[in-house]
Design an enzyme around this catalytic site. Sequence first.
Site, PDB file in Angstrom:
ATOM      1  N   ASN A   9       0.866  -1.188   0.000  1.00 36.58           N
ATOM      2  CA  ASN A   9       0.000   0.000   0.000  1.00 36.58           C
ATOM      3  C   ASN A   9       0.898   1.233   0.000  1.00 36.58           C
ATOM      4  O   ASN A   9       1.499   1.555   1.025  1.00 36.58           O
ATOM      5  CB  ASN A   9      -0.893  -0.016   1.250  1.00 36.58           C
ATOM      6  CG  ASN A   9      -1.690   1.268   1.405  1.00 36.58           C
ATOM      7  OD1 ASN A   9      -1.818   2.047   0.467  1.00 36.58           O
ATOM      8  ND2 ASN A   9      -2.235   1.485   2.606  1.00 36.58           N
ATOM      9  N   TRP A  10       0.984   1.884  -1.153  1.00 37.54           N
ATOM     10  CA  TRP A  10       1.875   3.040  -1.264  1.00 37.54           C
ATOM     11  C   TRP A  10       1.284   4.290  -0.621  1.00 37.54           C
ATOM     12  O   TRP A  10       1.965   5.300  -0.493  1.00 37.54           O
ATOM     13  CB  TRP A  10       2.214   3.301  -2.738  1.00 37.54           C
ATOM     14  CG  TRP A  10       3.344   2.469  -3.260  1.00 37.54           C
ATOM     15  CD1 TRP A  10       3.772   1.269  -2.768  1.00 37.54           C
ATOM     16  CD2 TRP A  10       4.203   2.786  -4.363  1.00 37.54           C
ATOM     17  NE1 TRP A  10       4.848   0.814  -3.506  1.00 37.54           N
ATOM     18  CE2 TRP A  10       5.136   1.726  -4.492  1.00 37.54           C
ATOM     19  CE3 TRP A  10       4.275   3.852  -5.268  1.00 37.54           C
ATOM     20  CZ2 TRP A  10       6.118   1.713  -5.483  1.00 37.54           C
ATOM     21  CZ3 TRP A  10       5.261   3.822  -6.261  1.00 37.54           C
ATOM     22  CH2 TRP A  10       6.171   2.765  -6.351  1.00 37.54           C
ATOM     23  N   LYS A  11       0.016   4.237  -0.249  1.00 43.07           N
ATOM     24  CA  LYS A  11      -0.662   5.418   0.336  1.00 43.07           C
ATOM     25  C   LYS A  11      -0.432   6.630  -0.565  1.00 43.07           C
ATOM     26  O   LYS A  11      -0.372   6.483  -1.791  1.00 43.07           O
ATOM     27  CB  LYS A  11      -0.166   5.667   1.763  1.00 43.07           C
ATOM     28  CG  LYS A  11      -0.133   4.409   2.622  1.00 43.07           C
ATOM     29  CD  LYS A  11       0.061   4.717   4.070  1.00 43.07           C
ATOM     30  CE  LYS A  11       0.250   3.425   4.847  1.00 43.07           C
ATOM     31  NZ  LYS A  11       0.038   3.587   6.256  1.00 43.07           N
ATOM     32  N   HIS A  91      -9.551   1.112   4.677  1.00 47.23           N
ATOM     33  CA  HIS A  91      -8.293   1.281   5.426  1.00 47.23           C
ATOM     34  C   HIS A  91      -8.548   2.228   6.596  1.00 47.23           C
ATOM     35  O   HIS A  91      -9.333   3.178   6.479  1.00 47.23           O
ATOM     36  CB  HIS A  91      -7.211   1.840   4.497  1.00 47.23           C
ATOM     37  CG  HIS A  91      -5.842   1.800   5.094  1.00 47.23           C
ATOM     38  ND1 HIS A  91      -5.429   2.717   6.034  1.00 47.23           N
ATOM     39  CD2 HIS A  91      -4.800   0.951   4.903  1.00 47.23           C
ATOM     40  CE1 HIS A  91      -4.187   2.417   6.388  1.00 47.23           C
ATOM     41  NE2 HIS A  91      -3.785   1.363   5.722  1.00 47.23           N
ATOM     42  N   GLU A  93      -6.954   4.605   7.700  1.00 45.34           N
ATOM     43  CA  GLU A  93      -6.713   6.029   7.400  1.00 45.34           C
ATOM     44  C   GLU A  93      -7.901   6.629   6.665  1.00 45.34           C
ATOM     45  O   GLU A  93      -8.222   7.807   6.846  1.00 45.34           O
ATOM     46  CB  GLU A  93      -5.399   6.169   6.604  1.00 45.34           C
ATOM     47  CG  GLU A  93      -4.198   5.876   7.508  1.00 45.34           C
ATOM     48  CD  GLU A  93      -2.956   5.367   6.797  1.00 45.34           C
ATOM     49  OE1 GLU A  93      -2.883   5.445   5.554  1.00 45.34           O
ATOM     50  OE2 GLU A  93      -2.054   4.875   7.504  1.00 45.34           O
ATOM     51  N   GLU A 161      -5.747  -5.151  10.387  1.00 45.17           N
ATOM     52  CA  GLU A 161      -4.732  -4.128  10.618  1.00 45.17           C
ATOM     53  C   GLU A 161      -5.049  -3.372  11.907  1.00 45.17           C
ATOM     54  O   GLU A 161      -5.860  -2.435  11.903  1.00 45.17           O
ATOM     55  CB  GLU A 161      -4.721  -3.132   9.458  1.00 45.17           C
ATOM     56  CG  GLU A 161      -4.391  -3.731   8.120  1.00 45.17           C
ATOM     57  CD  GLU A 161      -3.743  -2.714   7.201  1.00 45.17           C
ATOM     58  OE1 GLU A 161      -2.605  -2.939   6.796  1.00 45.17           O
ATOM     59  OE2 GLU A 161      -4.365  -1.670   6.939  1.00 45.17           O
ATOM     60  N   GLY A 167       2.254   1.904  10.819  1.00 47.20           N
ATOM     61  CA  GLY A 167       3.253   2.964  10.719  1.00 47.20           C
ATOM     62  C   GLY A 167       3.938   3.303  12.031  1.00 47.20           C
ATOM     63  O   GLY A 167       4.634   4.310  12.128  1.00 47.20           O
ATOM     64  N   SER A 206       3.111  -2.511  10.366  1.00 47.31           N
ATOM     65  CA  SER A 206       4.544  -2.566  10.647  1.00 47.31           C
ATOM     66  C   SER A 206       5.190  -3.902  10.285  1.00 47.31           C
ATOM     67  O   SER A 206       6.085  -4.379  10.987  1.00 47.31           O
ATOM     68  CB  SER A 206       4.815  -2.203  12.119  1.00 47.31           C
ATOM     69  OG  SER A 206       4.422  -0.856  12.368  1.00 47.31           O
ATOM     70  N   GLY A 227       2.629  -1.339   4.321  1.00 44.38           N
ATOM     71  CA  GLY A 227       2.662   0.083   3.972  1.00 44.38           C
ATOM     72  C   GLY A 227       4.074   0.541   3.677  1.00 44.38           C
ATOM     73  O   GLY A 227       4.600   0.387   2.580  1.00 44.38           O
ATOM     74  N   GLY A 228       4.726   1.111   4.688  1.00 44.97           N
ATOM     75  CA  GLY A 228       6.035   1.736   4.505  1.00 44.97           C
ATOM     76  C   GLY A 228       7.055   0.856   3.807  1.00 44.97           C
ATOM     77  O   GLY A 228       7.808   1.323   2.937  1.00 44.97           O
TER      78      GLY A 228
HETATM   79  C1  PEP Z   1      -0.831   0.010   5.900  1.00 43.46           C
HETATM   80  O1  PEP Z   1      -0.751   1.135   5.460  1.00 43.46           O
HETATM   81  O2  PEP Z   1      -1.788  -0.692   5.587  1.00 43.46           O
HETATM   82  C2  PEP Z   1       0.241  -0.468   6.773  1.00 43.46           C
HETATM   83  C3  PEP Z   1       0.116  -1.658   7.284  1.00 43.46           C
HETATM   84  O3  PEP Z   1       1.298   0.380   6.988  1.00 43.46           O
HETATM   85  P1  PEP Z   1       2.714  -0.007   7.676  1.00 43.46           P
HETATM   86  O4  PEP Z   1       3.166  -1.303   7.064  1.00 43.46           O
HETATM   87  O5  PEP Z   1       3.615   1.134   7.316  1.00 43.46           O
HETATM   88  O6  PEP Z   1       2.466  -0.119   9.133  1.00 43.46           O
END
Ligand code: PEP
Length: 246
Positions: A9-11, A91, A93, A161, A167, A206, A227-228
């Site tokens: 997920n590049w957000k 999500h 966010e 999640e 994050g 994470s 994500g990251g």
């Molecule tokens: C996400 O954005 O769905 C996510 C899990 O982010 P991260 O891996 O950065 O915690």
Amino acid sequence: MARRLVAGNWKMHGLGADLAEVAAVAAAPAAGCEVLLCLPATLLHRGAALAQGRIALGGQDCHRAGQGAHTGDISAAMLADAGATHVILGHSERRADHAETDAMVAAKAQAAQGAGLVAVVCLGETLGDRDAGRTLEVVAAQLAGSVPEGVDLARLVLAYEPVWAIGTGRTPTEAQIAEVHGALRAGLAARFGAAAADVPLLYGGSVKPGNAAAIFAVPDVDGALVGGASLKAAEFLAIVGALAGR
Ligand code: PEP
């Protein structure tokens, strides 16, 4: 048995110059699991040209309507037209920034599947929910409300999640992940029957190269939403390798 999938997920990250990362992920053979990158909508068309079907691409949200007067929104059909086969929905966010409710997520999932997309539906508790001992109750309510009646199970993926793990560098214990994934698997079976055993259950929050193998060893974890660590091909591919080699 559920398909295994690592989804990135590049957000709201990524410009044209970053498409080299998509090309690098697509160039690496990933036997044993599916690989998906959910890009900003602006990169999907160019990303699809680079990926050439070797990995799947997805959007990060869609509108529940097929078209109409919704300035700034994007429909599921538009995502598909740009090269997406999947879309992340609900999500945390989006739930926080845009006040998305379970009912809205369910309507979007219906729209996504109607346009031929796989709906990657996200759910998870806040830290307050967990501290109050309400995790399973919250996740069960999100599952009931965010997955629509009549859903096509073959085009459904669930991502657990925990909001407090996204994050932050914090992750639940393996036992905590197992508890929620087991409850999700049981909840799906109770509602949809045996066919629900094939719905992939992803863990997200994470996930990094250093913890991926341990997370993938947890029962009922069929992959990850990342994500990251999905922004750089080398990191993302290390996570893919941890699932493919499981
Ligand atoms: C996400 O954005 O769905 C996510 C899990 O982010 P991260 O891996 O950065 O915690």
